[in-house]
Design an enzyme around this catalytic site. Structure first.
Site, short mmCIF file in Angstrom:
data_model
loop_
_atom_site.label_atom_id
_atom_site.label_comp_id
_atom_site.label_asym_id
_atom_site.label_seq_id
_atom_site.Cartn_x
_atom_site.Cartn_y
_atom_site.Cartn_z
N GLU A 58 -42.77 55.31 77.10
CA GLU A 58 -42.47 56.21 78.20
C GLU A 58 -43.32 56.03 79.26
OE1 GLU A 58 -41.61 60.32 77.51
OE2 GLU A 58 -42.23 61.11 79.42
N SER A 87 -39.68 64.82 65.54
CA SER A 87 -40.75 65.04 66.01
C SER A 87 -41.79 65.16 65.10
CB SER A 87 -40.63 66.33 66.90
OG SER A 87 -40.67 67.43 66.33
N ASN A 97 -31.63 62.50 75.16
CA ASN A 97 -32.06 63.20 74.19
C ASN A 97 -31.54 64.80 74.17
OD1 ASN A 97 -33.67 61.19 73.51
ND2 ASN A 97 -35.58 61.86 73.57
N GLY A 101 -35.40 65.34 77.43
CA GLY A 101 -35.19 66.63 78.43
C GLY A 101 -33.82 66.86 79.02
N ASP A 147 -39.58 60.93 67.39
CA ASP A 147 -39.46 61.26 68.67
C ASP A 147 -40.75 61.52 69.19
OD1 ASP A 147 -38.17 62.17 71.11
OD2 ASP A 147 -38.00 64.33 70.48
N GLY A 166 -37.25 71.68 76.99
CA GLY A 166 -37.09 73.05 76.75
C GLY A 166 -35.90 73.69 77.52
#
Ligand code: G3H
Ligand code: 13P
Ligand code: ZN
Length: 322
Positions: free
Chosen positions: A135, A50, A267, A225, A83, A182
């Site tokens: 996305e 990331s 992911n 996620g 990412d 998260g």
């Protein structure tokens, strides 16, 4: 073999009814834990970095760590992926700097602007032999400094996907069907409780996925996620001085189902963080006198490896596919 793009991986995953694991890497122990599991299970893998990881560990260190894994694991195909690239410049810097795949995430921008930025990245990436994930739709949660509140998040609109893919030329598409980033994916109020009193989240929107697949037959879909927030590690964190009340993720049975469909990339980051943090917390609780980083990083790396092995075999189904 050298670093590869995800093109062949996704073709095989699509037709084979499995998904490739995309795991976030930030340091040597995480790279080692993931790739040792993949080598032993003969699984192709995507190692993703990331913007935050690049800021933390430095681009060159991360590229060299991944290149070391490529040398140590010559039998398995490895992709190095950016990412949530936030701009053309970030993507360009990774394309120029050795990555084989980038994500441009302009999903927070208006549709036309998302197309425009994505198209620009695709043109540059394809000219350099690099593939692009884009996305549509917005996941709730925090990535780097960008926080999307539950109210701002929205599912992917299937009626937009054909135009988006044909106008941008992207190679894979991340969609929003109810996952989020998260360890706190759902509030307790959004969940029900099972007989053990554990929180059970609302199911993913497989109806949206199906509609997308109808409109984009054969096209690789990505789920972000997708950590499951293993309760054994939440308990380990909490039993050793941590405070993570009501942390809950996506049930693995639903991810298994998604992996059998057009979802070719799943992911996972938070689960590895939890395994590492839980293990280290427990280590210090049990050995308050120890201070050698190798002593606490070793079991943390071992638990990351076993967690990744479980994901490859029981969730993604990509073991033996290298
Ligand atoms: O989607 C975000 C990933 O979990 C990476 O998180 O931005 O904190 O490195 P990070
Ligand atoms: P999790 O936070 O569920 O692990 O998601 C990671 C992710 O989507 C990285 O892009
Ligand atoms: Zn993500």
């Amino acid at each position: 073999m050298p670093l590869v793009t995800s093109t062949e991986m996704f073709k095989k995953a699509y037709s084979g009814g499995y998904a490739i694991g995309a795991f976030n890497v930030n340091n040597m122990e995480i790279v080692q834990g993931i790739t040792e599991a993949c080598r032993e299970e003969k699984a192709p893998v995507i190692l993703q970095v990331s913007k935050g990881a690049r800021a933390y560990a430095n681009h060159t260190y991360l590229v060299k760590l991944v290149e070391s894994a490529v040398i140590e694991c010559p039998e398995i195909p490895i992709v190095l992926h950016l990412d949530h690239g936030d701009s053309f410049e970030t993507c360009k810097s990774c394309i120029d700097g050795g990555f084989t795949s980038v994500m441009i995430d302009a999903s927070s921008k208006p549709f036309a602007e998302n197309i425009e930025i994505t198209k620009k990245v695709v043109e540059y990436a394809h000219d350099h032999g690099v593939v692009v994930e884009a996305e549509l739709g917005a996941l709730a949660g925090v990535e780097d400094e960008v926080s999307v509140s539950a109210e701002e998040s929205h599912y992917t609109r299937p009626e937009e996907v054909e135009e988006f893919v044909s106008k941008t030329g992207c190679d894979s598409l991340a969609i929003a069907i109810g996952t989020s980033h998260g360890a706190y994916k759902f509030t307790a109020a959004q969940c029900t409780r099972n007989e053990k009193g554990e929180l059970v989240p609302p199911p993913l929107r497989f109806d949206i996925l199906e509609e997308v697949v109808k409109r984009l037959p054969g096209f690789p879909i990505v789920l972000h996620g997708s950590s499951s927030v293993p309760q054994e590690y939440v308990k380990m964190v909490n039993a050793n001085g941590g405070k993570m009340p009501d942390a809950v993720g996506i049930p693995e049975s639903q991810l298994r189902e998604a992996a059998k469909s057009a979802v070719c990339k799943i992911n996972i980051d938070s689960d590895l963080r939890l395994a590492m943090t839980g293990t280290i917390r427990q280590f210090f609780n049990e050995h308050p006198d120890k201070f050698d980083p190798r002593e606490y990083l070793k079991p943390a790396r071992a638990n990351i490896k076993e967690l990744v092995r479980h994901k490859l075999v029981d969730v993604l189904g990509c073991n033996g596919k290298a």
